[in-house]
Design a protein around this motif. Structure first.
Motif, PDB file in Angstrom:
ATOM      1  N   MET A  42      -7.008   6.377  -6.345  1.00 18.58           N
ATOM      2  CA  MET A  42      -7.220   4.930  -6.399  1.00 18.58           C
ATOM      3  C   MET A  42      -8.522   4.593  -7.122  1.00 18.58           C
ATOM      4  SD  MET A  42      -5.700   3.336  -2.857  1.00 18.58           S
ATOM      5  CE  MET A  42      -7.026   3.938  -1.855  1.00 18.58           C
ATOM      6  N   ARG A  43      -9.556   5.382  -6.889  1.00 17.01           N
ATOM      7  CA  ARG A  43     -10.843   5.149  -7.557  1.00 17.01           C
ATOM      8  C   ARG A  43     -10.704   5.273  -9.070  1.00 17.01           C
ATOM      9  NH1 ARG A  43     -15.125   7.648  -9.833  1.00 17.01           N
ATOM     10  NH2 ARG A  43     -14.124   9.675  -9.757  1.00 17.01           N
ATOM     11  N   LEU A  44     -10.049   6.330  -9.512  1.00 18.55           N
ATOM     12  CA  LEU A  44      -9.901   6.542 -10.954  1.00 18.55           C
ATOM     13  C   LEU A  44      -9.069   5.434 -11.603  1.00 18.55           C
ATOM     14  CD1 LEU A  44      -9.273  10.392 -11.062  1.00 18.55           C
ATOM     15  CD2 LEU A  44     -11.338   9.185 -11.797  1.00 18.55           C
ATOM     16  N   LYS A  45      -7.972   5.068 -10.966  1.00 22.17           N
ATOM     17  CA  LYS A  45      -7.052   4.077 -11.544  1.00 22.17           C
ATOM     18  C   LYS A  45      -7.585   2.661 -11.413  1.00 22.17           C
ATOM     19  CE  LYS A  45      -3.091   2.854 -13.300  1.00 22.17           C
ATOM     20  NZ  LYS A  45      -3.145   2.679 -14.726  1.00 22.17           N
ATOM     21  N   ASP A  46      -8.057   2.287 -10.230  1.00 20.37           N
ATOM     22  CA  ASP A  46      -8.398   0.893  -9.960  1.00 20.37           C
ATOM     23  C   ASP A  46      -9.856   0.539 -10.242  1.00 20.37           C
ATOM     24  OD1 ASP A  46      -5.753   0.625  -9.148  1.00 20.37           O
ATOM     25  OD2 ASP A  46      -6.228   1.067  -7.062  1.00 20.37           O
ATOM     26  N   ILE A  47     -10.759   1.470 -10.079  1.00 19.13           N
ATOM     27  CA  ILE A  47     -12.174   1.167 -10.314  1.00 19.13           C
ATOM     28  C   ILE A  47     -12.613   1.649 -11.692  1.00 19.13           C
ATOM     29  CG2 ILE A  47     -14.538   1.598  -9.536  1.00 19.13           C
ATOM     30  CD1 ILE A  47     -13.400   1.663  -6.673  1.00 19.13           C
ATOM     31  N   GLU A  48     -12.285   2.887 -12.035  1.00 20.03           N
ATOM     32  CA  GLU A  48     -12.636   3.403 -13.355  1.00 20.03           C
ATOM     33  C   GLU A  48     -11.727   2.831 -14.445  1.00 20.03           C
ATOM     34  OE1 GLU A  48     -15.276   5.403 -14.010  1.00 20.03           O
ATOM     35  OE2 GLU A  48     -15.802   5.362 -11.883  1.00 20.03           O
ATOM     36  N   ILE A  70      -0.973   8.385  -5.875  1.00 19.50           N
ATOM     37  CA  ILE A  70      -1.467   7.004  -5.811  1.00 19.50           C
ATOM     38  C   ILE A  70      -0.477   6.090  -5.098  1.00 19.50           C
ATOM     39  CG2 ILE A  70      -0.652   6.132  -8.055  1.00 19.50           C
ATOM     40  CD1 ILE A  70      -3.570   4.871  -8.249  1.00 19.50           C
ATOM     41  N   ASP A  71       0.824   6.337  -5.252  1.00 19.72           N
ATOM     42  CA  ASP A  71       1.815   5.539  -4.516  1.00 19.72           C
ATOM     43  C   ASP A  71       1.641   5.715  -3.010  1.00 19.72           C
ATOM     44  OD1 ASP A  71       2.925   4.552  -6.838  1.00 19.72           O
ATOM     45  OD2 ASP A  71       4.689   5.874  -6.797  1.00 19.72           O
ATOM     46  N   GLY A  72       1.452   6.953  -2.578  1.00 20.37           N
ATOM     47  CA  GLY A  72       1.243   7.221  -1.156  1.00 20.37           C
ATOM     48  C   GLY A  72      -0.036   6.586  -0.638  1.00 20.37           C
ATOM     49  N   ALA A  73      -1.090   6.647  -1.447  1.00 20.53           N
ATOM     50  CA  ALA A  73      -2.371   6.069  -1.053  1.00 20.53           C
ATOM     51  C   ALA A  73      -2.266   4.550  -0.896  1.00 20.53           C
ATOM     52  CB  ALA A  73      -3.436   6.424  -2.084  1.00 20.53           C
ATOM     53  N   ARG A  74      -1.665   3.920  -1.872  1.00 20.78           N
ATOM     54  CA  ARG A  74      -1.538   2.468  -1.821  1.00 20.78           C
ATOM     55  C   ARG A  74      -0.648   2.022  -0.663  1.00 20.78           C
ATOM     56  NH1 ARG A  74      -1.160   1.446  -8.346  1.00 20.78           N
ATOM     57  NH2 ARG A  74      -3.409   1.407  -8.692  1.00 20.78           N
ATOM     58  N   ARG A  75       0.394   2.798  -0.386  1.00 19.52           N
ATOM     59  CA  ARG A  75       1.274   2.484   0.748  1.00 19.52           C
ATOM     60  C   ARG A  75       0.479   2.547   2.054  1.00 19.52           C
ATOM     61  NH1 ARG A  75       5.226   5.064  -0.878  1.00 19.52           N
ATOM     62  NH2 ARG A  75       4.537   7.130  -0.255  1.00 19.52           N
ATOM     63  N   LYS A  76      -0.352   3.569   2.212  1.00 23.37           N
ATOM     64  CA  LYS A  76      -1.153   3.718   3.430  1.00 23.37           C
ATOM     65  C   LYS A  76      -2.159   2.577   3.586  1.00 23.37           C
ATOM     66  CE  LYS A  76      -0.902   8.755   3.719  1.00 23.37           C
ATOM     67  NZ  LYS A  76      -1.693  10.012   3.653  1.00 23.37           N
ATOM     68  N   VAL A  77      -2.868   2.248   2.507  1.00 28.10           N
ATOM     69  CA  VAL A  77      -3.870   1.182   2.573  1.00 28.10           C
ATOM     70  C   VAL A  77      -3.196  -0.162   2.864  1.00 28.10           C
ATOM     71  CG1 VAL A  77      -5.578  -0.118   1.243  1.00 28.10           C
ATOM     72  CG2 VAL A  77      -5.561   2.379   1.144  1.00 28.10           C
ATOM     73  N   THR A  78      -2.079  -0.417   2.214  1.00 28.49           N
ATOM     74  CA  THR A  78      -1.348  -1.666   2.454  1.00 28.49           C
ATOM     75  C   THR A  78      -0.868  -1.747   3.897  1.00 28.49           C
ATOM     76  OG1 THR A  78      -0.652  -1.725   0.141  1.00 28.49           O
ATOM     77  CG2 THR A  78       0.596  -3.087   1.694  1.00 28.49           C
ATOM     78  N   GLN A  79      -0.369  -0.656   4.418  1.00 29.24           N
ATOM     79  CA  GLN A  79       0.085  -0.628   5.805  1.00 29.24           C
ATOM     80  C   GLN A  79      -1.080  -0.899   6.752  1.00 29.24           C
ATOM     81  OE1 GLN A  79       1.824   3.076   7.086  1.00 29.24           O
ATOM     82  NE2 GLN A  79       2.534   2.210   9.018  1.00 29.24           N
TER      83      GLN A  79
END
Length: 149
Positions: A42-48, A70-79
């Motif tokens: 998420m850091r590389l894609k969304d911040i960098e 990244i799909d798994g990470a975003r799913r976890k954060v959204t949840q």
């Protein structure tokens, strides 16, 4: 038999690794565990703001693997955000690509990035070195650190 998990290169570790919704106590909450490599994706894609190919290259994985991470990470954060759950950042399968070496001649301890081919003591120039953490995670080139959950 499934393929072994490929190590993901990580360059960032958060100072804060636990996040709780305001007004809730830790004992009342369910936790979602976000792996270190998921946060890195998420850091590389969304911040960098790197593209998927650049992110995958930095993490030393395929584009498809990066997308899955990244799909798994975003799913976890959204949840966690929508259901009011705590986020705990820990674990995963990653490498930091850093090794702490000790010079056998002068005793100086120093860190190197394993991608750096220059393996000599910065103090005395000796190439007689040993890994300080060998018993913990060292591999052929001190390139792996296992943090499996």
């Amino acid at each position: 038999m499934p393929r072994p998990v490929k190590w993901r290169r990580v360059q960032f570790f958060p100072e804060n690794n636990y996040f709780v919704p305001l007004g809730k106590r830790k004992c009342e909450l369910q936790e979602i565990v976000l792996k270190i490599e998921e946060l890195e994706a998420m850091r590389l894609k969304d911040i960098e703001k790197l593209n998927q190919e650049q992110c995958a290259e930095k993490m030393m994985v395929s584009r498809q693997t990066f997308q899955n991470i990244i799909d798994g990470a975003r799913r976890k954060v959204t949840q966690a955000l929508t259901e009011g759950k705590a986020i705990k950042i820990e674990g995963g399968n990653y490498t930091i690509n850093v090794c702490t070496l000790r010079c056998l001649n002068c005793g100086n301890a120093f860190e190197i990035n394993y991608e750096n081919n220059k393996r000599e003591c910065p103090k005395c120039g000796s190439i007689e070195l040993t890994c300080v953490r060998k018993e913990n995670f060292c591999d052929k080139d001190c390139s792996r650190k296992n943090k499996e959950i």
